[in-house]
Design a protein around this motif. Structure first.
Motif, PDB file in Angstrom:
ATOM      1  N   HIS A   6      11.147  37.417  11.672  1.00 43.00           N
ATOM      2  CA  HIS A   6      11.137  38.312  10.514  1.00 43.00           C
ATOM      3  C   HIS A   6       9.926  37.927   9.666  1.00 43.00           C
ATOM      4  N   SER A   7       8.772  38.528   9.970  1.00 42.02           N
ATOM      5  CA  SER A   7       7.521  38.116   9.332  1.00 42.02           C
ATOM      6  C   SER A   7       7.533  38.374   7.830  1.00 42.02           C
ATOM      7  N   LEU A   8       8.187  39.459   7.394  1.00 43.66           N
ATOM      8  CA  LEU A   8       8.218  39.763   5.973  1.00 43.66           C
ATOM      9  C   LEU A   8       9.020  38.700   5.212  1.00 43.66           C
ATOM     10  N   LEU A   9      10.143  38.284   5.772  1.00 45.35           N
ATOM     11  CA  LEU A   9      10.957  37.242   5.152  1.00 45.35           C
ATOM     12  C   LEU A   9      10.220  35.911   5.143  1.00 45.35           C
ATOM     13  N   ALA A  10       9.530  35.599   6.251  1.00 46.28           N
ATOM     14  CA  ALA A  10       8.768  34.346   6.300  1.00 46.28           C
ATOM     15  C   ALA A  10       7.664  34.344   5.244  1.00 46.28           C
ATOM     16  N   GLY A  11       6.955  35.469   5.108  1.00 43.95           N
ATOM     17  CA  GLY A  11       5.918  35.560   4.089  1.00 43.95           C
ATOM     18  C   GLY A  11       6.479  35.413   2.688  1.00 43.95           C
ATOM     19  N   TYR A  12       7.653  35.993   2.469  1.00 42.68           N
ATOM     20  CA  TYR A  12       8.312  35.882   1.161  1.00 42.68           C
ATOM     21  C   TYR A  12       8.659  34.432   0.845  1.00 42.68           C
ATOM     22  N   MET A  13       9.194  33.722   1.824  1.00 44.74           N
ATOM     23  CA  MET A  13       9.585  32.332   1.580  1.00 44.74           C
ATOM     24  C   MET A  13       8.369  31.432   1.388  1.00 44.74           C
ATOM     25  N   ILE A  14       7.279  31.696   2.120  1.00 41.15           N
ATOM     26  CA  ILE A  14       6.060  30.909   1.926  1.00 41.15           C
ATOM     27  C   ILE A  14       5.493  31.188   0.533  1.00 41.15           C
ATOM     28  N   GLY A  15       5.516  32.460   0.119  1.00 37.40           N
ATOM     29  CA  GLY A  15       5.070  32.801  -1.227  1.00 37.40           C
ATOM     30  C   GLY A  15       5.922  32.144  -2.299  1.00 37.40           C
ATOM     31  N   SER A  16       7.234  32.058  -2.055  1.00 43.06           N
ATOM     32  CA  SER A  16       8.127  31.396  -3.006  1.00 43.06           C
ATOM     33  C   SER A  16       7.795  29.911  -3.117  1.00 43.06           C
ATOM     34  N   LEU A  17       7.494  29.283  -1.979  1.00 40.08           N
ATOM     35  CA  LEU A  17       7.094  27.875  -2.008  1.00 40.08           C
ATOM     36  C   LEU A  17       5.767  27.719  -2.760  1.00 40.08           C
ATOM     37  N   ALA A  18       4.846  28.671  -2.574  1.00 38.32           N
ATOM     38  CA  ALA A  18       3.570  28.618  -3.299  1.00 38.32           C
ATOM     39  C   ALA A  18       3.802  28.680  -4.806  1.00 38.32           C
ATOM     40  N   ALA A  19       4.681  29.578  -5.245  1.00 38.88           N
ATOM     41  CA  ALA A  19       4.992  29.674  -6.676  1.00 38.88           C
ATOM     42  C   ALA A  19       5.586  28.353  -7.181  1.00 38.88           C
ATOM     43  N   PHE A  20       6.439  27.750  -6.365  1.00 39.46           N
ATOM     44  CA  PHE A  20       7.030  26.447  -6.722  1.00 39.46           C
ATOM     45  C   PHE A  20       5.936  25.394  -6.888  1.00 39.46           C
ATOM     46  N   GLU A  21       4.942  25.389  -5.999  1.00 34.40           N
ATOM     47  CA  GLU A  21       3.881  24.386  -6.080  1.00 34.40           C
ATOM     48  C   GLU A  21       2.996  24.609  -7.303  1.00 34.40           C
ATOM     49  N   ILE A  22       2.828  25.855  -7.720  1.00 37.90           N
ATOM     50  CA  ILE A  22       2.085  26.110  -8.957  1.00 37.90           C
ATOM     51  C   ILE A  22       2.855  25.524 -10.132  1.00 37.90           C
ATOM     52  N   ASP A  23       4.168  25.727 -10.158  1.00 42.57           N
ATOM     53  CA  ASP A  23       5.000  25.123 -11.215  1.00 42.57           C
ATOM     54  C   ASP A  23       4.879  23.599 -11.221  1.00 42.57           C
ATOM     55  N   ALA A  24       4.652  23.038 -10.027  1.00 41.72           N
ATOM     56  CA  ALA A  24       4.524  21.580  -9.900  1.00 41.72           C
ATOM     57  C   ALA A  24       3.090  21.117 -10.144  1.00 41.72           C
ATOM     58  N   ASP A  25       2.235  22.019 -10.662  1.00 43.53           N
ATOM     59  CA  ASP A  25       0.841  21.695 -10.990  1.00 43.53           C
ATOM     60  C   ASP A  25       0.029  21.292  -9.766  1.00 43.53           C
ATOM     61  N   ASP A  26       0.258  21.988  -8.657  1.00 37.02           N
ATOM     62  CA  ASP A  26      -0.544  21.757  -7.450  1.00 37.02           C
ATOM     63  C   ASP A  26      -1.083  23.101  -6.957  1.00 37.02           C
ATOM     64  N   PRO A  27      -2.028  23.698  -7.712  1.00 34.04           N
ATOM     65  CA  PRO A  27      -2.522  25.023  -7.323  1.00 34.04           C
ATOM     66  C   PRO A  27      -3.270  25.035  -5.999  1.00 34.04           C
ATOM     67  N   ALA A  28      -3.929  23.925  -5.641  1.00 26.20           N
ATOM     68  CA  ALA A  28      -4.665  23.898  -4.376  1.00 26.20           C
ATOM     69  C   ALA A  28      -3.715  24.098  -3.197  1.00 26.20           C
ATOM     70  N   SER A  29      -2.590  23.395  -3.199  1.00 27.13           N
ATOM     71  CA  SER A  29      -1.604  23.574  -2.132  1.00 27.13           C
ATOM     72  C   SER A  29      -1.049  24.996  -2.144  1.00 27.13           C
TER      73      SER A  29
END
Length: 313
Positions: free
Chosen positions: A111-134
């Protein structure tokens, strides 16, 4: 005779997976999400973890059936919610573990759309954690997952998160470029009849305005941030805990403009939300706001400090 006949009946078979299993499990995750807005994360965490475990056990029974991919998608969504709950508790290690499970399960479900959504959610989490590069690296992976022609809502959402990542890294040009891409995708998405799952609500101009406000806060553009917040909040009513997060963001913009007491009045309100609803995420944002504040110690600042000391004690 009746008892003998009863004993002779065959034992019931172990619960089998059928076409109703995935929707039933999905409805449980949906109910948990609705509770999350006004329920302390610590009260939801045990149930969220138990639901992930249940979905895993069901998948074990469904592994060779035609329903296996549906159950894997359910497991992905349940793990994504467990990740969100642990993020709200500031349990970052556990949150990342569940995000990895969510991404892996979505990929196994093809389910590529779901996988992309979850990766995007992890990216948002990493921004909250002050790691924009990741986060920016993860967003590139999310786009690869979605392929060449993703739905407009996916492009709008990912571009908005990308803008926030660039702004957090203090790259104004890239942040503004990503906002323009998001705006274009929002316009394209207006023609869609309904958002595709896993999105539940459309990504509209009000939501984009909310991201624009966050970007402007990080770029130090206070007036533009306040205007964007006003545009966003005139059309949407955020859930209670999210309102606490936004109060800190608006407080940051107000402090930049020299409205110090107003800023700390908002920050004190956010602290109250964080304590009332057990959101360590909101509390820690309020504390970070205070640590980075370098203005005068006004009555509003002292009131915030008193409130914070009361909470800590």
């Amino acid at each position: 005779m009746a008892l003998t006949a009863l004993a002779a009946l065959p034992l019931p078979r172990r619960a089998e997976v059928n076409e109703t299993t995935a929707p039933t499990l999905t409805s449980i995750t949906g109910a948990q999400r609705r509770l999350e807005a006004t329920t302390p994360a610590r009260e939801l965490a045990r149930g969220a973890v138990a639901h992930v475990d249940l979905a895993n056990r069901v998948l074990g029974r469904a592994e060779r059936s035609r329903f296996a991919d549906d159950i894997r998608a359910v497991l992905s969504e349940a793990a994504g919610f467990a990740a969100w709950v642990h993020a709200d508790m500031q349990d970052t290690g556990t949150a990342r573990t569940y995000y990895r499970l969510a991404i892996g399960s979505a990929r196994q479900a093809r389910h590529s759309l779901l996988a992309g959504y979850m990766i995007g959610s992890l990216a948002a989490f990493e921004i909250d954690a002050d790691d924009p590069a990741s986060a920016l690296g993860l967003l590139s992976k999310a786009r690869q997952e979605l392929g060449e022609r993703p739905p407009a809502i996916a492009r709008a959402w990912l571009s908005s998160i990308e803008a926030l990542g660039h702004a957090t890294a203090r790259d104004a040009s890239a942040a503004l470029g990503a906002l323009r891409e998001a705006e274009s995708a929002v316009l394209a998405g207006e023609r869609a009849s309904a958002p595709p799952w896993p999105w539940v609500f459309p990504f509209d101009h009000a939501k984009l305005a909310g991201y624009r406000a966050l970007v402007m806060v990080r770029l130090g553009r206070a007036d533009e941030a306040v205007a964007a917040f006003a545009e966003s909040l005139s059309s949407t009513q955020p859930a209670t805990k999210q309102r606490g997060v936004l109060m800190i963001e608006i407080a940051t913009a107000k402090a930049m403009s020299g409205h110090y007491d107003e800023a700390f009045h908002l920050a004190t309100g956010a602290l109250t939300v964080g304590v009332t609803y057990g959101s360590e995420r909101v509390i820690q944002r309020a504390r970070r706001f205070r640590r980075t504040y370098g203005g005068p110690v006004t009555a509003g600042v002292r009131a915030f400090d008193d409130h914070l000391r009361t909470i800590l004690l």
